[in-house]
Motif scaffolding. Structure first.
Motif, PDB file in Angstrom:
ATOM      1  N   THR A 382       0.313  -1.649  -0.129  1.00  0.00           N
ATOM      2  CA  THR A 382       0.316  -0.363   0.354  1.00  0.00           C
ATOM      3  C   THR A 382       0.641   0.964   0.081  1.00  0.00           C
ATOM      4  O   THR A 382       0.401   2.358  -0.963  1.00  0.00           O
ATOM      5  CB  THR A 382      -0.773   0.605   1.262  1.00  0.00           C
ATOM      6  OG1 THR A 382      -1.946  -1.206   0.725  1.00  0.00           O
ATOM      7  CG2 THR A 382      -2.018   1.547   1.083  1.00  0.00           C
ATOM      8  N   THR A 385       2.080   1.041  -3.804  1.00  0.00           N
ATOM      9  CA  THR A 385       0.481   2.660  -4.593  1.00  0.00           C
ATOM     10  C   THR A 385       0.804   4.064  -4.079  1.00  0.00           C
ATOM     11  O   THR A 385       1.155   4.358  -4.731  1.00  0.00           O
ATOM     12  CB  THR A 385      -0.626   1.784  -4.287  1.00  0.00           C
ATOM     13  OG1 THR A 385      -0.375  -0.111  -4.660  1.00  0.00           O
ATOM     14  CG2 THR A 385      -1.480   2.047  -4.709  1.00  0.00           C
ATOM     15  N   ASP A 388       3.719   5.502  -5.571  1.00  0.00           N
ATOM     16  CA  ASP A 388       4.117   5.873  -7.250  1.00  0.00           C
ATOM     17  C   ASP A 388       3.008   7.023  -7.302  1.00  0.00           C
ATOM     18  O   ASP A 388       3.323   7.257  -8.236  1.00  0.00           O
ATOM     19  CB  ASP A 388       3.836   4.348  -8.270  1.00  0.00           C
ATOM     20  CG  ASP A 388       4.417   3.053  -7.424  1.00  0.00           C
ATOM     21  OD1 ASP A 388       5.806   3.546  -6.804  1.00  0.00           O
ATOM     22  OD2 ASP A 388       4.374   1.985  -7.107  1.00  0.00           O
ATOM     23  N   LEU A 425      -6.697   5.151  -7.676  1.00  0.00           N
ATOM     24  CA  LEU A 425      -6.428   5.446  -6.861  1.00  0.00           C
ATOM     25  C   LEU A 425      -6.361   4.679  -5.666  1.00  0.00           C
ATOM     26  O   LEU A 425      -6.573   4.205  -4.601  1.00  0.00           O
ATOM     27  CB  LEU A 425      -5.620   6.807  -6.163  1.00  0.00           C
ATOM     28  CG  LEU A 425      -3.929   6.549  -5.421  1.00  0.00           C
ATOM     29  CD1 LEU A 425      -3.308   5.927  -5.256  1.00  0.00           C
ATOM     30  CD2 LEU A 425      -3.822   7.610  -4.897  1.00  0.00           C
ATOM     31  N   ASP A 428      -8.268   0.943  -5.938  1.00  0.00           N
ATOM     32  CA  ASP A 428      -6.886   0.972  -6.451  1.00  0.00           C
ATOM     33  C   ASP A 428      -6.069   0.025  -4.840  1.00  0.00           C
ATOM     34  O   ASP A 428      -6.003  -0.996  -4.244  1.00  0.00           O
ATOM     35  CB  ASP A 428      -5.516   0.852  -6.777  1.00  0.00           C
ATOM     36  CG  ASP A 428      -5.761   0.984  -8.470  1.00  0.00           C
ATOM     37  OD1 ASP A 428      -6.712   0.734  -9.093  1.00  0.00           O
ATOM     38  OD2 ASP A 428      -5.143   1.770  -8.891  1.00  0.00           O
ATOM     39  N   LEU A 429      -6.108   0.733  -3.690  1.00  0.00           N
ATOM     40  CA  LEU A 429      -5.920   0.706  -2.507  1.00  0.00           C
ATOM     41  C   LEU A 429      -6.797  -0.194  -1.822  1.00  0.00           C
ATOM     42  O   LEU A 429      -6.240  -1.606  -1.538  1.00  0.00           O
ATOM     43  CB  LEU A 429      -6.131   1.898  -1.771  1.00  0.00           C
ATOM     44  CG  LEU A 429      -4.554   2.993  -1.987  1.00  0.00           C
ATOM     45  CD1 LEU A 429      -4.835   3.979  -1.621  1.00  0.00           C
ATOM     46  CD2 LEU A 429      -2.977   2.368  -1.782  1.00  0.00           C
ATOM     47  N   GLN A 432      -6.451  -4.161  -3.220  1.00  0.00           N
ATOM     48  CA  GLN A 432      -5.231  -4.655  -2.634  1.00  0.00           C
ATOM     49  C   GLN A 432      -5.815  -5.575  -1.594  1.00  0.00           C
ATOM     50  O   GLN A 432      -4.809  -6.538  -1.081  1.00  0.00           O
ATOM     51  CB  GLN A 432      -3.915  -3.092  -2.247  1.00  0.00           C
ATOM     52  CG  GLN A 432      -3.229  -3.271  -3.338  1.00  0.00           C
ATOM     53  CD  GLN A 432      -2.206  -2.245  -2.762  1.00  0.00           C
ATOM     54  OE1 GLN A 432      -2.130  -1.873  -2.048  1.00  0.00           O
ATOM     55  NE2 GLN A 432      -1.635  -1.605  -4.342  1.00  0.00           N
TER      56      GLN A 432
END
Length: 692
Positions: A382, A385, A388, A425, A428-429, A432
């Motif tokens: 995390t 991510t 990035d 975003l 995406d987190l 995960q």
């Protein structure tokens, strides 16, 4: 993923065990230590990335295999589902051994010979390709019918009391000829994996049918199968039949098969290899605990007990990972103290220090490491991510002549993608943490719950679950297995809030807020709030119930009602209890699209009978303290000096009108501003009690 805090294993321990530096041809002094490096960490802690780095560094330099045991193909694309424990002549462990032996014996550039698995091939042969007698199927193909007849003839000879070795060898040769074209069918290997079984079959054939046979391999098995009668081949046959009974003896049989793998590797390291200090094979196994009841862990642990104790041996290096809390385990080190054949260490969480190292020379806002720490919960995946995403923001700012800011990053976390698809975003987190969509939807709803009762109420009202208690047990089992470092509010015991993974709950609440309309948000928190009696109805209630009522009320944006209740409680409670209540209430999530303002001055405590002369001043201090602390405790909030100073000022005001015999308000006035500047938020601000 950027790895930090793992150098002790990557650059120290593993190169010493393998006997080769991971990035150069330097040969470090070989460390004779336990051959299994066992790494434990939570989901997203960097276990998989560490194994990927080792694979990339050592590929084509040492015999190497990497498997992910959580996948049905063990991470080998194109193989399909490998045979598991549901078959009499296969198991997950035998499938793994097929893979490991096949890939370890592939030629390594610059090596003069490849590994041979003579002992293991014999063991896998009898376990997986010599099935017990089964009734004939009249519709089966002719070649399969012929194989069945060959097996029946072979079974008659090998179980006889007197051994006709010549006749037996003839039947073994015929059996191999019949087996070879049907090896995938017999072993249940998926298309693309038949080469694995053919390699084992060829090696075992050479061991059994060479002029004198492979005496070393056969004697190794005969020595270890003392509980069976007969010569080595008879014992091996009965060993295979025992495996196919599918009972409790399987673990012991799989441990012996694993010991055969290790002994074969040791045997391959002859005097020439030892004198040249040839690097050892590297076996990387991710998610070793993917199967229940230690199905893969126990055989590996027990395998070393079957090896010769009178010689040190040249063992392969196992680096294996399991999921779990790293707290309480020895940290990563170059020189761990082995526990028998195992060295167990915990992967460290990625905190602000490591996050600063990950940022390197990048110019970044001072609050960025704190934000990443808060949202990642120590998970490396995390954190990477988020960093990035910041890199992309930073690069975009460079192109436009600006500077990367945390605001540009947090804007992506305040709302999902506007494309209508599940992207962005924030998603995406969350993905995960929770890759399963159905489980993700259920747990996201439960992020608003403060306890088990609220969780059941949400499932009943919003999911129409047929049995919400059972669904809750499924959720709890997942959370316990995958998010094993529980958090609860300091003022309460375990169970508050319901979702005990703090970073996950923060992200899910943020997603819930971003995707829920105001009407939906109001309905949900009203449902939860109305489970508790209103503070104004005169009903006696435990303090925890009123705290939860006010928490949900503030989540609805009703600052006025919360201020009135806090004003009343300030006059009635000990200061330490009141600060505890304030802490819990101010951890409420911010409602979507609602601007809150300080509460009006009038309230029953200010205007009712017996109201003190200074009540309006106290009320205003409570209202502004509440608002400032709530805003400062939002998960995406950076430290705001105006808020911090305002909080300190209002605590000073309240301290001046309170007896405060335990000095709790005094200590909060002195310590909370320091804690807030360090990133601490409600409900974790410290409340100290001391005698006056």
């Amino acid at each position: 993923m950027r790895l930090y805090g793992q150098e002790a294993v990557l650059d120290g321990l593993v190169p010493q065990l393998v006997g080769l530096d991971r990035t150069t041809n330097r040969r470090p002094h070989h460390r004779r230590a336990a051959p299994v490096v066992h790494l434990v960490g939570a989901r997203g802690s960097g276990k998989t990335t560490l194994l990927d780095d080792l694979r990339n560094n050592y590929r084509n330099r040492v015999p190497l295999v990497r498997a992910d045991l959580a996948r049905e193909d063990f991470g080998f694309e194109g193989l399909g589902r490998l045979p598991g424990d549901d078959l009499p002549n296969a198991s997950h462990h035998t499938s793994l051994l097929y893979l490991v032996s096949h890939y370890l014996q592939l030629a390594v550039p610059g090596s003069w010979t490849s590994l041979k698995f003579r002992r293991l091939s014999l063991g896998l042969l009898v376990v997986t390709t010599w099935p017990a007698s089964t009734p004939a199927d009249p519709d089966e193909p002719a070649d399969l019918h012929n194989l069945r007849q060959q097996l029946d003839r072979f079974r008659t000879v090998i179980t006889a009391d007197s051994v006709d070795r010549r006749r037996r060898n003839e039947l073994i040769k015929q059996l191999f000829d019949a087996l070879l074209p049907l090896i995938s069918t017999v072993t249940a290997m998926p298309p693309g994996a038949d080469a694995l079984a053919q390699t084992v079959l060829t090696t075992a054939r050479d061991a059994l049918l060479s002029p004198r046979g492979d005496r070393g391999a056969l004697n190794w098995w005969k020595k270890r199968l003392g509980d069976y009668q007969g010569d080595a081949i008879q014992r091996l046959y009965r060993f295979g039949q025992t495996f196919q009974q599918q009972d409790h003896r399987r673990n012991g049989i799989e441990a012996l098969l694993t010991a055969a793998l290790i002994a074969d590797i040791d045997d391959s390291y002859d005097l020439r290899r030892r004198l040249n200090d040839t690097p050892r094979p590297l076996i990387l196994l991710d998610n070793l605990d993917a199967l229940p009841d230690d199905r893969l862990i126990a055989p590996l642990r027990d395998a070393f007990a079957h090896l010769d104790a009178d010689r040190p041996g040249t063992h392969p290096v196992f680096v294996v990972t399991t999921q779990g809390p790293s707290r309480g385990l020895p940290p990563l080190t170059r020189d761990p103290i082995p526990d028998g054949t195992w060295m167990t260490m915990g992967l460290p969480p990625v905190r602000q220090r490591e996050i600063r190292m990950m940022l390197g020379t990048t110019l970044y806002p001072t609050e960025l490491p704190l934000l990443v720490d808060r949202l990642s919960g120590g998970r490396a995946a995390t954190a990477c991510t988020l960093l990035d995403a910041f890199d992309r923001v930073h690069q975009a700012a460079d192109r436009t002549g600006g500077a990367g800011s945390t605001r540009a990053l947090t804007d992506q976390l305040r709302s999902p993608s506007d494309t209508g698809t599940r992207a962005g975003l924030l998603h995406d987190l969350v993905d995960q943490f929770l890759p399963d969509p159905a489980l993700r939807a259920r747990i996201r709803l439960l992020s608003a719950a403060l306890d088990r009762g609220e969780a059941i109420a949400l499932l009943t009202s919003y999911r129409q679950e047929t049995d919400p208690v059972d669904r809750l047990e499924e959720v709890q089992a997942h959370l316990t297995a995958n998010h094993a470092d529980p958090y609860h509010w300091p003022s309460y015991g375990p169970g508050t809030p319901y979702l005990a993974d703090r970073a996950l709950r923060t992200l899910l609440l943020q997603e819930l807020r971003a995707e829920t309309s105001w009407a939906g948000w109001e309905q949900m928190h009203s449902l939860l709030r109305d489970r508790y009696p209103s503070p104004t109805d005169g009903t006696p209630r435990p303090p925890e119930a009123e705290a939860k009522y006010l928490h949900h009320t503030l989540a609805l944006g009703d600052v006025a009602e919360v201020t009135n209740a806090l004003h009343r409680r300030f006059l009635a409670d000990r200061p330490a209890d009141w600060l505890t209540l304030l802490n819990v209430v101010c951890s409420a999530p911010q409602p979507p699209d609602v601007q809150t303002v300080p509460a009006p001055l009038s309230c029953p405590t200010c205007t009712g009978p017996g109201a003190a002369a200074g009540s309006p001043t106290v009320h205003l201090a409570v209202a502004r303290l509440l608002t400032a602390l709530w805003q400062q405790s939002a998960p995406l909030a950076a430290t705001d000096e105006d808020h911090v100073n305002e909080i300190a000022a209002h605590l000073r005001t309240l301290r001046a009108v309170s007896d405060d015999p335990e000095l709790s308000l005094l200590r909060a006035r002195d310590h909370w501003p320091v804690q807030l500047r360090q990133g601490t938020q409600a409900p974790d601000l410290p409340i100290e009690r001391a005698n006056a």
